[in-house]
Enzyme design. Sequence first.
Site, PDB file in Angstrom:
ATOM      1  N   GLY A 125       0.712  19.678 -12.341  1.00  0.00           N
ATOM      2  CA  GLY A 125      -0.304  20.484 -11.671  1.00  0.00           C
ATOM      3  C   GLY A 125       0.334  21.316 -10.573  1.00  0.00           C
ATOM      4  N   CYS A 157      -4.123  10.927   1.960  1.00  0.00           N
ATOM      5  CA  CYS A 157      -3.275   9.731   1.857  1.00  0.00           C
ATOM      6  C   CYS A 157      -1.850   9.996   1.384  1.00  0.00           C
ATOM      7  CB  CYS A 157      -3.948   8.698   0.967  1.00  0.00           C
ATOM      8  SG  CYS A 157      -5.444   8.034   1.728  1.00  0.00           S
ATOM      9  N   LYS A 189       0.831  -1.207   0.000  1.00  0.00           N
ATOM     10  CA  LYS A 189       0.000   0.000   0.000  1.00  0.00           C
ATOM     11  C   LYS A 189       0.870   1.264   0.000  1.00  0.00           C
ATOM     12  CE  LYS A 189      -3.294   2.902   0.481  1.00  0.00           C
ATOM     13  NZ  LYS A 189      -4.202   3.229  -0.613  1.00  0.00           N
TER      14      LYS A 189
END
Length: 432
Positions: free
Chosen positions: A254, A261, A205
């Site tokens: 961007g 997260c 993760k």
Amino acid sequence: MKIAVIGTGYVGLVAGACLAESGNDVVCVDSNDEKVRKLRRGKMPFYEPGLEELVRRNRVEGRLEFTSTLPKAVRAASVIFIAVGTPQGEDGSADVNQVLNVARDIARSMNGYKVIVDKSTVPVGTAGRVREVIRRETTHPFSVVSNPEFLKQGAAVEDFMKPDRVVIGAEDPRAEELMREVYSPFTRTGAPIMVMDCSSAELSKYAANAMLATRISFMNEIANVCELVGADIDQVRRAVGSDRRIGPSFLFPGIGYGGSCFPKDVQALIRFAGDKEYDIRILQAVEAVNACQKTRLLSKMRKHFGSLKGKTVAVWGLSFKPRTDDMREAPSIPLIEGLLASGAKVQAYDPEAIPVAKRIFGNRVAFSSGNYEVLKGADGLAIVTEWNEFRRPDFARMRKLMRGPIVFDGRNLYTPEQMKQNGFTYYSIGRA
Ligand code: NAD
């Protein structure tokens, strides 16, 4: 199957509703009474496309319940998901106290074999700590499983229903079998269920989020170079992304990543690698680049206007990304704070996040109910979040409403040629 989900945040509520949708009896538990009361009245605690309808349907059909009483939910369930927060601690590491407290409460209510599934994002070794906590509290048999969640806010229901893969850290066959059963409705289209040891599941993760954050910071650096050498990041991005080894996703420049997260997970990975005396330098750079990128639009405005004092700036988009009202670590926050500190007046619009933004800025920002209304009398427009409704605006209407036809686009929604034709002075990211 009878399932309990502890924590009804983005992950727990979506998981609970989707698990109910696939035919299980699900009880969602949250220690926040107010949240539970609202959920029982059908009120969602946050905006997520498709969620309200999914919750409503499964409640009506009797497969989904909400409670603040954990023991009864635990006793009735054979599989218990832990989906509480793992916020960033003061030193940057993940604070796993909520997870450990819930594990202890679960253990105290156990009445037989249970599979306890950690869905929260937790540092490597947490499954072992959860196992220890439970073992101290109960003599009942149990298995601890690590099952990190990869859903994206804004597409959470779809991601849970159709995952790219399901990662399961399980160290005994009984738990593995139950988990395969839980996930079989979601993997019928062929998504793999990957069973591994708990440490690998936990690290997967963090590695996934760190890789995504790295791609963003990398492309932002390339975009900044584009501006200096007169190249166009859109052309570069297409050329780079068409290499099959690289692929086109997550290569958009961007004004920095945000959300609950990426920032916290990158920090946590730096910390737990550091605890093993490994200096994970690439992620330190990823973070530093991201912090700089968040100031990029403000620098462009300062350069254009000289002084921002007395200027009125309209802002399109406040949430950290489209299709959510979440503003945690959103690039809009440092931008707006910077504008206010420079003496500018800020008026802002977002399709979903205004109630959240009001809690952050109070009356320091004037909020508008529409993307045109917010432009009235503005000396410039800053585009912060790429909501779809900003992609094809009526430029003539915009120009009429604004005092100055100047757009600072942090998401490259338009082309420089298009903006020139429409009479705007246009600044974007990575394009001359
Ligand atoms: P959140 O803060 O939105 O929700 C957590 C919920 O847990 C809250 O409603 C809180 O009241 C509840 N809670 C806390 N202690 C409790 C207790 N003792 N008993 C019952 N309820 C309790 O968090 P989230 O965004 O859903 O994230 C949860 C975990 O999943 C985190 O580890 C996060 O990193 C991870 N994650 C989040 C996302 C995302 O997009 N938000 C995606 C993947 C993984």
